[in-house]
Design a protein around this motif. Sequence first.
Motif, PDB file in Angstrom:
ATOM      1  N   VAL A   1      19.683  42.038  42.557  1.00  0.00           N
ATOM      2  CA  VAL A   1      20.022  43.250  42.271  1.00  0.00           C
ATOM      3  C   VAL A   1      20.755  44.143  43.627  1.00  0.00           C
ATOM      4  CG1 VAL A   1      19.093  45.605  41.560  1.00  0.00           C
ATOM      5  CG2 VAL A   1      18.240  43.656  40.584  1.00  0.00           C
ATOM      6  N   PHE A   2      19.888  43.951  44.743  1.00  0.00           N
ATOM      7  CA  PHE A   2      20.454  44.555  45.900  1.00  0.00           C
ATOM      8  C   PHE A   2      21.632  44.054  46.283  1.00  0.00           C
ATOM      9  CE2 PHE A   2      16.202  45.989  45.858  1.00  0.00           C
ATOM     10  CZ  PHE A   2      16.224  47.033  46.831  1.00  0.00           C
ATOM     11  N   ASP A   3      22.114  42.786  46.170  1.00  0.00           N
ATOM     12  CA  ASP A   3      23.183  42.066  46.448  1.00  0.00           C
ATOM     13  C   ASP A   3      24.295  42.573  45.316  1.00  0.00           C
ATOM     14  OD1 ASP A   3      22.253  40.393  48.477  1.00  0.00           O
ATOM     15  OD2 ASP A   3      21.747  38.859  47.180  1.00  0.00           O
ATOM     16  N   ALA A   4      24.130  42.757  44.242  1.00  0.00           N
ATOM     17  CA  ALA A   4      25.180  43.140  43.559  1.00  0.00           C
ATOM     18  C   ALA A   4      25.658  44.824  43.684  1.00  0.00           C
ATOM     19  CB  ALA A   4      24.571  43.205  41.806  1.00  0.00           C
ATOM     20  N   TYR A   5      24.748  45.537  44.228  1.00  0.00           N
ATOM     21  CA  TYR A   5      25.014  46.988  44.727  1.00  0.00           C
ATOM     22  C   TYR A   5      25.889  46.773  45.839  1.00  0.00           C
ATOM     23  CZ  TYR A   5      22.618  49.910  41.463  1.00  0.00           C
ATOM     24  OH  TYR A   5      22.399  51.017  40.345  1.00  0.00           O
ATOM     25  N   ALA A   6      25.527  45.770  46.961  1.00  0.00           N
ATOM     26  CA  ALA A   6      26.542  45.820  47.970  1.00  0.00           C
ATOM     27  C   ALA A   6      27.658  44.853  47.811  1.00  0.00           C
ATOM     28  CB  ALA A   6      25.387  44.496  49.040  1.00  0.00           C
ATOM     29  N   ASP A   7      27.805  43.989  46.879  1.00  0.00           N
ATOM     30  CA  ASP A   7      29.105  43.666  46.201  1.00  0.00           C
ATOM     31  C   ASP A   7      29.995  44.675  45.752  1.00  0.00           C
ATOM     32  OD1 ASP A   7      28.319  41.116  46.731  1.00  0.00           O
ATOM     33  OD2 ASP A   7      27.857  40.461  44.678  1.00  0.00           O
ATOM     34  N   HIS A   8      29.401  45.741  45.022  1.00  0.00           N
ATOM     35  CA  HIS A   8      30.099  46.889  44.588  1.00  0.00           C
ATOM     36  C   HIS A   8      30.608  47.698  45.577  1.00  0.00           C
ATOM     37  CE1 HIS A   8      30.065  48.756  40.423  1.00  0.00           C
ATOM     38  NE2 HIS A   8      31.117  48.144  40.501  1.00  0.00           N
ATOM     39  N   ALA A   9      29.734  47.944  46.586  1.00  0.00           N
ATOM     40  CA  ALA A   9      30.124  48.716  47.732  1.00  0.00           C
ATOM     41  C   ALA A   9      31.272  47.960  48.577  1.00  0.00           C
ATOM     42  CB  ALA A   9      28.854  48.907  48.837  1.00  0.00           C
ATOM     43  N   ALA A  10      31.261  46.898  48.617  1.00  0.00           N
ATOM     44  CA  ALA A  10      32.517  46.018  49.383  1.00  0.00           C
ATOM     45  C   ALA A  10      33.619  46.331  48.496  1.00  0.00           C
ATOM     46  CB  ALA A  10      31.831  44.549  49.724  1.00  0.00           C
ATOM     47  N   PHE A  11      33.777  46.694  47.409  1.00  0.00           N
ATOM     48  CA  PHE A  11      35.155  46.707  46.751  1.00  0.00           C
ATOM     49  C   PHE A  11      36.141  47.442  47.527  1.00  0.00           C
ATOM     50  CE2 PHE A  11      33.973  46.196  41.806  1.00  0.00           C
ATOM     51  CZ  PHE A  11      33.482  45.022  42.041  1.00  0.00           C
ATOM     52  N   ALA A  12      37.368  47.116  47.522  1.00  0.00           N
ATOM     53  CA  ALA A  12      38.326  47.970  47.996  1.00  0.00           C
ATOM     54  C   ALA A  12      38.704  49.209  47.545  1.00  0.00           C
ATOM     55  CB  ALA A  12      39.781  47.105  48.359  1.00  0.00           C
ATOM     56  N   TYR A  13      37.968  50.315  47.771  1.00  0.00           N
ATOM     57  CA  TYR A  13      38.467  51.516  47.103  1.00  0.00           C
ATOM     58  C   TYR A  13      39.521  52.179  47.822  1.00  0.00           C
ATOM     59  CZ  TYR A  13      33.703  50.559  44.709  1.00  0.00           C
ATOM     60  OH  TYR A  13      32.866  50.046  44.061  1.00  0.00           O
ATOM     61  N   GLU A  14      40.130  53.142  47.170  1.00  0.00           N
ATOM     62  CA  GLU A  14      41.430  53.921  47.743  1.00  0.00           C
ATOM     63  C   GLU A  14      41.064  54.680  48.827  1.00  0.00           C
ATOM     64  OE1 GLU A  14      44.520  57.126  46.129  1.00  0.00           O
ATOM     65  OE2 GLU A  14      44.026  55.506  44.905  1.00  0.00           O
ATOM     66  N   HIS A  15      39.910  55.414  48.616  1.00  0.00           N
ATOM     67  CA  HIS A  15      39.347  56.399  49.821  1.00  0.00           C
ATOM     68  C   HIS A  15      38.178  55.874  50.462  1.00  0.00           C
ATOM     69  CE1 HIS A  15      42.751  59.086  48.670  1.00  0.00           C
ATOM     70  NE2 HIS A  15      42.369  59.235  47.574  1.00  0.00           N
ATOM     71  N   GLY A  16      37.838  54.616  50.465  1.00  0.00           N
ATOM     72  CA  GLY A  16      36.752  54.020  50.822  1.00  0.00           C
ATOM     73  C   GLY A  16      35.545  54.079  50.079  1.00  0.00           C
ATOM     74  N   PHE A  17      34.393  53.719  50.078  1.00  0.00           N
ATOM     75  CA  PHE A  17      33.180  53.567  49.488  1.00  0.00           C
ATOM     76  C   PHE A  17      32.754  55.219  49.811  1.00  0.00           C
ATOM     77  CE2 PHE A  17      28.577  52.890  49.096  1.00  0.00           C
ATOM     78  CZ  PHE A  17      28.636  52.432  47.738  1.00  0.00           C
ATOM     79  N   ARG A  18      32.095  55.545  48.332  1.00  0.00           N
ATOM     80  CA  ARG A  18      31.954  56.988  48.252  1.00  0.00           C
ATOM     81  C   ARG A  18      30.571  56.988  47.490  1.00  0.00           C
ATOM     82  NH1 ARG A  18      34.452  60.019  44.568  1.00  0.00           N
ATOM     83  NH2 ARG A  18      33.560  61.767  45.460  1.00  0.00           N
ATOM     84  N   GLY A  19      29.720  55.814  47.436  1.00  0.00           N
ATOM     85  CA  GLY A  19      28.418  55.741  46.770  1.00  0.00           C
ATOM     86  C   GLY A  19      28.620  55.108  45.238  1.00  0.00           C
TER      87      GLY A  19
END
Length: 198
Positions: A93-111
């Motif tokens: 569960v924690f790893d899946a959230y970390a994976d989501h945080a690692a996506f290449a977001y346009e303005h960076g990770f925002r939570g």
Amino acid sequence: MSETSRSAGRRRPARERLLEAAARRFYADGVAATGIDTITAEAGVAKMSLYNNFSSKADLVRAYLDARHEEWLELYRARLEQADGSREGVLAVFDAYADHAAFAYEHGFRGCGLLNAAAELPADDEGRAVVRAHKEEVERLIAGHLEQMLPGRAEEARAAAEHLAFLLEGAMARAGLEGDGERVTHARSMAAALLDRL
């Protein structure tokens, strides 16, 4: 973008392109700040296409929230396939959230994109119920793994699941403020230590 890429993009269903554009814009700029014109322009479709697929912007927001939940579930399932036992299931569960945080977001990770959207919606908006259901499902998943780890100790498993869910949410909030997933990785280590003490 090459002409071939553009034509391949145009062949994809309008609904899919609209959802992808909405996901990018809602996450990068916020739900309230993102207008229909921005989404249709980014998706490369006419405004009428949006209303042929979604009854309103609120309907599009709910579809975005549902899609974001499904996206997270796919990450979780992929991590769960690699997990060895219930302890590793909790950490998936924690790893899946970390994976989501690692996506290449346009303005960076925002939570957490779901919580970010919920914060902008009125208290009685159906979209908030979608977000609440996601968070409750995450806690249930953790609890299910803990119940396997702690047979005959269901109450303790539920209490630990709530504790770990709060740890995860706090980590996501801080990670969003800091713009990277470091806090989620740290929370995973804390969760692992807690699991070792159960």
